[in-house]
Design a protein around this motif. Sequence first.
Motif, PDB file in Angstrom:
ATOM      1  N   GLU A  24      47.868 -32.264 -45.519  1.00  0.00           N
ATOM      2  CA  GLU A  24      47.667 -31.604 -44.226  1.00  0.00           C
ATOM      3  C   GLU A  24      48.044 -30.126 -44.306  1.00  0.00           C
ATOM      4  O   GLU A  24      47.354 -29.268 -43.769  1.00  0.00           O
ATOM      5  N   ILE A  25      49.136 -29.833 -44.985  1.00  0.00           N
ATOM      6  CA  ILE A  25      49.584 -28.447 -45.130  1.00  0.00           C
ATOM      7  C   ILE A  25      48.581 -27.652 -45.950  1.00  0.00           C
ATOM      8  O   ILE A  25      48.250 -26.512 -45.617  1.00  0.00           O
ATOM      9  N   ALA A  26      48.070 -28.234 -47.026  1.00  0.00           N
ATOM     10  CA  ALA A  26      47.090 -27.540 -47.866  1.00  0.00           C
ATOM     11  C   ALA A  26      45.817 -27.244 -47.069  1.00  0.00           C
ATOM     12  O   ALA A  26      45.175 -26.213 -47.277  1.00  0.00           O
ATOM     13  N   ALA A  27      45.443 -28.134 -46.150  1.00  0.00           N
ATOM     14  CA  ALA A  27      44.229 -27.959 -45.355  1.00  0.00           C
ATOM     15  C   ALA A  27      44.448 -27.052 -44.140  1.00  0.00           C
ATOM     16  O   ALA A  27      43.490 -26.631 -43.504  1.00  0.00           O
ATOM     17  N   LEU A  28      45.692 -26.737 -43.858  1.00  0.00           N
ATOM     18  CA  LEU A  28      46.036 -25.917 -42.708  1.00  0.00           C
ATOM     19  C   LEU A  28      45.473 -24.500 -42.858  1.00  0.00           C
ATOM     20  O   LEU A  28      45.499 -23.923 -43.938  1.00  0.00           O
ATOM     21  N   GLU A  29      44.936 -23.966 -41.784  1.00  0.00           N
ATOM     22  CA  GLU A  29      44.471 -22.574 -41.764  1.00  0.00           C
ATOM     23  C   GLU A  29      45.112 -21.875 -40.583  1.00  0.00           C
ATOM     24  O   GLU A  29      45.090 -22.386 -39.470  1.00  0.00           O
ATOM     25  N   VAL A  30      45.707 -20.719 -40.844  1.00  0.00           N
ATOM     26  CA  VAL A  30      46.304 -19.921 -39.783  1.00  0.00           C
ATOM     27  C   VAL A  30      45.727 -18.513 -39.849  1.00  0.00           C
ATOM     28  O   VAL A  30      45.244 -18.073 -40.890  1.00  0.00           O
ATOM     29  N   GLU A  31      45.796 -17.841 -38.707  1.00  0.00           N
ATOM     30  CA  GLU A  31      45.235 -16.501 -38.620  1.00  0.00           C
ATOM     31  C   GLU A  31      46.320 -15.551 -38.121  1.00  0.00           C
ATOM     32  O   GLU A  31      47.003 -15.843 -37.150  1.00  0.00           O
ATOM     33  N   GLY A  32      46.480 -14.446 -38.831  1.00  0.00           N
ATOM     34  CA  GLY A  32      47.427 -13.417 -38.424  1.00  0.00           C
ATOM     35  C   GLY A  32      46.657 -12.172 -38.020  1.00  0.00           C
ATOM     36  O   GLY A  32      45.614 -11.869 -38.606  1.00  0.00           O
ATOM     37  N   ARG A  33      47.172 -11.472 -37.024  1.00  0.00           N
ATOM     38  CA  ARG A  33      46.489 -10.271 -36.520  1.00  0.00           C
ATOM     39  C   ARG A  33      47.477  -9.124 -36.447  1.00  0.00           C
ATOM     40  O   ARG A  33      48.674  -9.322 -36.266  1.00  0.00           O
ATOM     41  N   SER A  34      46.930  -7.926 -36.549  1.00  0.00           N
ATOM     42  CA  SER A  34      47.736  -6.724 -36.341  1.00  0.00           C
ATOM     43  C   SER A  34      46.844  -5.646 -35.752  1.00  0.00           C
ATOM     44  O   SER A  34      45.616  -5.762 -35.763  1.00  0.00           O
ATOM     45  N   GLY A  35      47.487  -4.619 -35.247  1.00  0.00           N
ATOM     46  CA  GLY A  35      46.730  -3.517 -34.660  1.00  0.00           C
ATOM     47  C   GLY A  35      45.907  -3.941 -33.467  1.00  0.00           C
ATOM     48  O   GLY A  35      44.802  -3.447 -33.271  1.00  0.00           O
ATOM     49  N   GLY A  36      46.424  -4.874 -32.690  1.00  0.00           N
ATOM     50  CA  GLY A  36      45.680  -5.345 -31.524  1.00  0.00           C
ATOM     51  C   GLY A  36      44.406  -6.080 -31.886  1.00  0.00           C
ATOM     52  O   GLY A  36      43.435  -6.072 -31.135  1.00  0.00           O
ATOM     53  N   GLY A  37      44.388  -6.711 -33.043  1.00  0.00           N
ATOM     54  CA  GLY A  37      43.220  -7.468 -33.481  1.00  0.00           C
ATOM     55  C   GLY A  37      42.268  -6.673 -34.361  1.00  0.00           C
ATOM     56  O   GLY A  37      41.213  -7.180 -34.739  1.00  0.00           O
ATOM     57  N   LEU A  38      42.646  -5.447 -34.722  1.00  0.00           N
ATOM     58  CA  LEU A  38      41.778  -4.643 -35.593  1.00  0.00           C
ATOM     59  C   LEU A  38      41.744  -5.190 -37.018  1.00  0.00           C
ATOM     60  O   LEU A  38      40.768  -5.018 -37.733  1.00  0.00           O
ATOM     61  N   VAL A  39      42.836  -5.852 -37.425  1.00  0.00           N
ATOM     62  CA  VAL A  39      42.894  -6.479 -38.752  1.00  0.00           C
ATOM     63  C   VAL A  39      43.281  -7.937 -38.563  1.00  0.00           C
ATOM     64  O   VAL A  39      44.238  -8.249 -37.863  1.00  0.00           O
ATOM     65  N   THR A  40      42.519  -8.824 -39.195  1.00  0.00           N
ATOM     66  CA  THR A  40      42.775 -10.259 -39.116  1.00  0.00           C
ATOM     67  C   THR A  40      42.800 -10.837 -40.527  1.00  0.00           C
ATOM     68  O   THR A  40      41.917 -10.552 -41.333  1.00  0.00           O
ATOM     69  N   VAL A  41      43.833 -11.651 -40.802  1.00  0.00           N
ATOM     70  CA  VAL A  41      43.981 -12.301 -42.104  1.00  0.00           C
ATOM     71  C   VAL A  41      44.038 -13.804 -41.874  1.00  0.00           C
ATOM     72  O   VAL A  41      44.740 -14.278 -40.986  1.00  0.00           O
ATOM     73  N   ARG A  42      43.278 -14.564 -42.675  1.00  0.00           N
ATOM     74  CA  ARG A  42      43.338 -16.030 -42.637  1.00  0.00           C
ATOM     75  C   ARG A  42      44.004 -16.525 -43.910  1.00  0.00           C
ATOM     76  O   ARG A  42      43.659 -16.099 -45.012  1.00  0.00           O
ATOM     77  N   LEU A  43      44.988 -17.429 -43.735  1.00  0.00           N
ATOM     78  CA  LEU A  43      45.690 -18.034 -44.867  1.00  0.00           C
ATOM     79  C   LEU A  43      45.615 -19.549 -44.769  1.00  0.00           C
ATOM     80  O   LEU A  43      45.490 -20.099 -43.681  1.00  0.00           O
ATOM     81  N   ASN A  44      45.736 -20.210 -45.918  1.00  0.00           N
ATOM     82  CA  ASN A  44      45.900 -21.661 -45.879  1.00  0.00           C
ATOM     83  C   ASN A  44      47.391 -21.974 -45.840  1.00  0.00           C
ATOM     84  O   ASN A  44      48.226 -21.059 -45.867  1.00  0.00           O
ATOM     85  N   GLY A  45      47.727 -23.227 -45.784  1.00  0.00           N
ATOM     86  CA  GLY A  45      49.120 -23.643 -45.684  1.00  0.00           C
ATOM     87  C   GLY A  45      49.957 -23.294 -46.887  1.00  0.00           C
ATOM     88  O   GLY A  45      51.184 -23.282 -46.822  1.00  0.00           O
ATOM     89  N   LYS A  46      49.328 -22.990 -47.994  1.00  0.00           N
ATOM     90  CA  LYS A  46      50.054 -22.599 -49.204  1.00  0.00           C
ATOM     91  C   LYS A  46      50.262 -21.091 -49.280  1.00  0.00           C
ATOM     92  O   LYS A  46      50.833 -20.588 -50.224  1.00  0.00           O
ATOM     93  N   GLY A  47      49.767 -20.367 -48.280  1.00  0.00           N
ATOM     94  CA  GLY A  47      49.934 -18.924 -48.256  1.00  0.00           C
ATOM     95  C   GLY A  47      48.858 -18.157 -48.997  1.00  0.00           C
ATOM     96  O   GLY A  47      48.957 -16.948 -49.167  1.00  0.00           O
TER      97      GLY A  47
END
Length: 107
Positions: A24-47
């Motif tokens: 489940e952790i390996a399949a996990l996807e999270v999204e981080g944002r900065s600059g009010g959404g100007l930059v978005t990064v997607r990571l899996n559960g392993k980073g």
Amino acid sequence: MRDIMGMMGKVKEMQAKMEQMQAEIAALEVEGRSGGGLVTVRLNGKGEMLGLKIDPSLAKEDELEILEDLIVAAHKDAKTKADSETQEKSKALTSGLPIPPGFKLPF
């Protein structure tokens, strides 16, 4: 002898739950944002980084340092979210076990 057999059964059950949680952790996807959404990064559960989106307005030569900082900030945001979700899943799995505070499971 019955105690040992019961304990072995619990160990196998715990191992199966840990394997499921790792998947489940390996399949996990999270999204981080900065600059009010100007930059978005997607990571899996392993980073591991799965994707990066940059608003075209940041693609100016004189703003490269700002862009670099925003990418790092978005990655940190996503990593923090992934770590938090991983910790919550671990907490649910290990509830009721006598594990010392601060002990990290190997995943």
